[in-house]
Design an enzyme around this catalytic site. Structure first.
Site, PDB file in Angstrom:
ATOM      1  N   CYS A  89     -35.205  18.095 -19.267  1.00  0.00           N
ATOM      2  CA  CYS A  89     -33.870  18.423 -18.465  1.00  0.00           C
ATOM      3  C   CYS A  89     -33.527  19.703 -18.207  1.00  0.00           C
ATOM      4  CB  CYS A  89     -32.964  17.263 -19.235  1.00  0.00           C
ATOM      5  SG  CYS A  89     -31.467  16.980 -18.051  1.00  0.00           S
ATOM      6  N   HIS A 198     -35.640  12.474 -18.266  1.00  0.00           N
ATOM      7  CA  HIS A 198     -35.745  12.253 -19.635  1.00  0.00           C
ATOM      8  C   HIS A 198     -36.828  11.608 -20.039  1.00  0.00           C
ATOM      9  CE1 HIS A 198     -31.626  14.359 -20.994  1.00  0.00           C
ATOM     10  NE2 HIS A 198     -31.277  14.055 -19.725  1.00  0.00           N
ATOM     11  N   GLU A 200     -37.960  10.656 -22.883  1.00  0.00           N
ATOM     12  CA  GLU A 200     -37.511   9.852 -23.934  1.00  0.00           C
ATOM     13  C   GLU A 200     -36.877   8.685 -23.708  1.00  0.00           C
ATOM     14  OE1 GLU A 200     -34.019  12.689 -23.332  1.00  0.00           O
ATOM     15  OE2 GLU A 200     -36.063  12.524 -23.048  1.00  0.00           O
TER      16      GLU A 200
END
Length: 236
Positions: A89, A198, A200
């Site tokens: 990011c 992102h 994750e």
């Protein structure tokens, strides 16, 4: 404490998430832990230097993030790294040369790490709401031209974005997306690469991308093949 640090620096398959003080450190660490990775969060110079691979996370503004790196004396260290480095990011944007995300600190562009020759500017959403937040598709090159980070990822896969600034499409684009305008969903040069989204928060696709990253920085099998594609040095 000294023995703990010694054990960490002697680990040959350690992933270090740089402690930038940003809010998403834990979520990034948990994502790697779900993959059974040996991962630590640290701002220690020796720990970072001896990592097999390094993650540069970030949320907020480029100006504040670069100030945090400066205060921790990490800017020159990051520039000197030869192992794979993944920006996530804002961390991706920090790899660029300049960013106009100054956070009202001034009207001047922020000098970033200068590791990928591109500049970060406002995302032209063409009237769509900002920030660009939610799931969107990524476009990838043909398989034979694909960056090792995206091996096994289908073209058109969905990942999760939260951003209002972007890197433009350039020769350093390794994945793209469109929200109003087309922009770089991922960029890369040498052993430095980053994703605007992102991983994750991107479910199975994000987990596969992180797993691909874990294959980098080692010396055997497929890992060596991946490293050769990037001309990355494995840790000694």
């Amino acid at each position: 404490m000294a023995n703990f640090k010694k054990s960490i620096t002697q680990n040959t398959d350690l992933t270090v998430i740089i402690d930038t003080g940003c809010a998403n450190l834990s979520s990034v660490r948990f994502a790697f832990e779900r993959l059974n990775a040996n991962v630590v969060v640290s701002a220690d110079v020796d720990v970072i230097k001896n990592a097999a691979r390094v993650v540069l996370p970030g949320v907020g503004t480029a100006g504040a993030a670069m100030d945090a790196l400066k205060q921790k004396h990490l800017i020159e260290l990051i520039k000197s790294l030869t192992q794979p480095v993944l920006g996530v990011c804002l961390g991706m944007q920090m790899l660029a040369s300049l960013s106009n995300e100054h956070g009202n600190r001034s009207d001047k562009s922020i000098a970033c790490l200068g590791l990928v020759p591109t500049e970060i500017g406002d995302l032209d959403s063409k009237g769509l709401p900002l920030p660009h937040m939610g799931w969107n598709q990524i476009e990838l090159p043909d398989t034979e031209k694909r960056h090792p980070l995206f091996i096994g990822i289908d073209n058109g896969s969905y990942v999760y974005f939260v951003h209002s600034y972007r890197a433009p499409i350039s020769e350093y684009t390794i994945a793209s997306s469109t929200y109003g305008e087309a922009f770089s969903a991922a960029i890369g040069k040498d052993n430095f690469f980053g994703v605007q989204f992102h991983p994750e928060k991107s479910a199975k696709v994000g987990a596969q991308i992180l797993q691909n990253f874990l294959l980098l920085g080692l010396k055997t099998g497929l890992n060596m093949q991946l490293n050769n594609q990037l001309n990355v040095e494995a840790p000694q």
